[in-house]
Design an enzyme around this catalytic site. Structure first.
Site: not given
Ligand code: TTP
Ligand code: MG
Length: 624
Positions: A24, A29, A61, A116-117
């Protein structure tokens, strides 16, 4: 413990044979934006879509900025927060594709989950390394729970090796792309995803079988289990099942009665940390769609404008995808002010491939000809009118468009279809910023979803990459946000995976008011060109098909016509052929279809004579 629980041996050998890594990306973004503009690294940064901060960097954060927080709230918490618009997903998608492709260096079994996963099944690589290993058992990164795994199946050694592979993956992503990530390492997808979140950012965690139950049981709510979606959760609540322990202790028979056999067993197993689902290699999405939410639209011309703008965006995405869609779907969300309730409904119909042929297709900025554009809009409005009676007052809060039933453009250089199709299979790079000014002016947001993500088996609602903490937050947010006073919501992009699973991360966009009675649409596996699945044949002439909209699922018009134009063949060319040639062409086409289609091969369809040497088919090949 009930029957199932008693029959499950959590350390059974066959449970731990695989090694699965979940990767992940940290604040995805935000990281992409910080790469584009390194000065942002030193500021608290939020990525904004419409009035929502969809993510933020880790510096932000520290001020309490959370995903899906309103921009106004975020600025109150952190007035110096720098906001970057994140509606244009182009760069995120590009980086996402690069990450997945880097992971392919480790294993072909990579399943993309959202942007992103990724899950990677490295079982084979581990087996190779095991042969070279000297037997040491150290772990790279953190361990969740007990390191002293007693299981004798060899999982400890395998997972230790897996942890080093995960470290290599993360280093590779960081070295090549400058992006940090987290990893969860274990023997199934459920636990890998859950354990990945334990240490963040830029860290990795391994879990051994002996701690699996503790990890799942530690979740506060069953909703925290990836695979338990909104609807299942509602049913579980009605049964009085709230915690994971409740689910573990629940009566399997009652669960089966409420949820059906398969789902009941599936979620019961999940509650014990058991997940046999394979890492599915990600393919192209089954549907590509965009939706736009708003407070209120009650005039047809405004709906048309919205749909037109959506169509222009969608056509560019389609051009980038490179395939030809066989069907278009229109979605609306109607708001009933007396009931204070809204619901979605969709209609779809088949569309002729000729609209996307090279004669009609120009370039990424003009993916189809004005004539095709016009025809598509006519179809779209016909579908819209099937759902909304404009002679009466109406109140819409969302419109959406999606292309489905894709076919690849290429069918082989020497095939008759390639002769007729006018191939346009150029995978272009679409830059939303270069999109026409009209579309640019609009506040745009789209959530690109990658395929087959939904782990929930029964819910028909779009199910996101199951990030429950986010989801729960989102639901509460959407309740606030979408009363009759609801805010504009971002446009989101959705894709449905080859398995038909529909995914949608932008839950904040339309939870709360929605009754989830959206009609299910006919999502099918991507048909091979010339396969026998519906949508392969098309009605001729084109115009008569243009008006053939169906009410709920795509209508295969192939049964009620004299001639069927093979799908993916330019209908205009086909229609122009004399009767005899059409017949001959169809005959040759069917033979080719029977030879190439696994479906046909398995069914051994009756047509088996070879085309004549003098056939039009042969003639066209030899004359190319
Ligand atoms: P996430 O993996 O939930 O968040 P993240 O990568 O930004 O943070 P983390 O370090 O906690 O993993 O989501 C991936 C991307 O998806 C995030 O960067 C922005 C986008 N996103 C949306 O567009 N809508 C949403 O509701 C969420 C939660 C994320
Ligand atoms: Mg993420």
């Amino acid at each position: 413990m009930d029957d199932l629980a008693q029959s499950v041996d959590f350390c059974a050998v066959n449970n731990h044979q695989r090694t699965i890594i979940h990767i992940d990306i940290d604040c995805f973004y935000a990281q992409v934006e910080m790469i584009k503009n390194p000065a942002l690294r030193h500021c608290p940064l939020g990525i904004q879509q419409k009035n929502i901060i969809v993510t933020s960097n880790y510096l932000a954060r520290e001020y309490g900025i959370q995903k899906c927080m309103l921009v106004s709230e975020g600025l109150q918490l952190c007035p110096q927060l720098v906001l970057v618009r994140g509606e244009d997903l182009h760069d995120y998608r590009q980086v996402s594709a690069k990450i997945t492709s880097l992971l392919h260096r480790f294993s072909p079994q990579v399943e993309k989950l959202g942007l992103d996963e990724n899950f990677v099944d490295v079982t084979n690589l581990v087996a190779e390394r095991l042969m070279e290993s000297k037997g040491e058992e150290s772990v790279d990164g953190y361990v969740y729970g007990d390191l002293n795994e007693k299981c004798e199946c060899g999982c400890k050694k395998r997972l230790c090796i897996g942890s080093y592979i995960a470290g290599e993956m993360r280093s590779e992503i960081c070295n090549v792309l400058g992006i940090t990530s987290c990893a969860g390492i274990t023997y199934n997808k459920l636990l890998a995803k859950l354990v990945c979140t334990i240490h963040k950012p830029n860290k990795q965690t391994t879990i051994f079988p002996c701690s699996s139950l503790a990890l799942v049981s530690g979740l506060q709510n069953v909703r925290g289990i990836p695979g338990i979606g909104h609807r299942t959760h509602e049913t579980l609540q009605l049964l009085g099942i709230n915690s994971v322990t409740d689910l573990q202790n629940s009566n399997l028979a009652s669960l089966q009665k409420a949820l059906g056999n398969d789902l009941a067993i599936y979620i019961k197993k999940l509650s014990y940390g058991i997940d046999d689902s394979p890492v599915k290699q990600t393919g192209k999405p089954q549907s590509i769609g965009l939706e736009d939410g708003f407070r209120k639209i009650c005039v047809e011309s405004e709906v048309k404008d919205k749909l037109f703008t959506l169509l222009q965006r969608l056509l560019k995405l389609l051009f980038e995808d490179g395939r030809i869609p066989g069907s278009i779907r229109v979605t609306v969300r109607k708001y009933d002010s007396t009931q204070k309730h809204s619901h979605r409904t969709s209609r779809q119909c088949n569309i002729p491939a000729s609209l996307f042929s090279s004669g009609a297709c120009h370039n990424k900025n003009e993916p189809v000809s004005p004539k095709s554009n016009e025809k598509l809009m006519t179809l779209i409005m016909q579908l819209f009118h099937k759902m909304v009676d404009i002679s009466k007052p109406f109140h819409l809060t969302l419109v959406g468009l999606a292309f489905t039933k894709f076919q690849e453009r290429k069918t082989g250089k020497s095939s008759i279809s390639s002769f007729l199709i006018n191939d346009i299979s150029v995978q272009s790079v679409l830059n939303f910023r270069s999109v026409s000014s009209e579309a640019d002016k609009m506040e745009y947001s789209s959530i690109y979803q990658s395929p087959h993500i939904s782990m929930e088996k029964s819910d028909l609602e779009p199910e996101p990459s199951p990030k429950k903490t986010r989801r729960d937050f989102v639901c509460s947010r959407s309740n606030v946000q979408f009363s009759s006073e609801e805010e504009d919501v971002p446009i989101r992009m959705m894709c449905e995976g080859p398995s038909g699973d529909s995914v949608d991360n932008a839950l904040w966009a339309d939870r709360g008011l929605e009754s989830h009675n959206e009609q299910t649409v006919g999502i099918q596996t991507i048909p091979l060109v010339g396969s026998t699945s519906s949508g392969v044949t098309r009605k001729c002439p084109v115009d008569s098909q243009m008006s053939s909209c169906s009410s709920d699922t795509a209508h295969d018009v192939s049964n009620d016509i004299e001639f069927h134009c093979p799908h993916n063949v330019d209908a205009d060319v086909f229609c122009a052929l004399p009767h005899e040639l059409k017949k001959e062409l169809m005959h040759a086409w069917r033979i080719e279809r029977n030879e190439t289609s696994p479906i046909s091969q398995s069914k051994k369809v009756t047509l088996c004579t070879k085309p004549k040497q003098t056939s039009i088919y042969q003639y066209l090949i030899s004359n190319k």
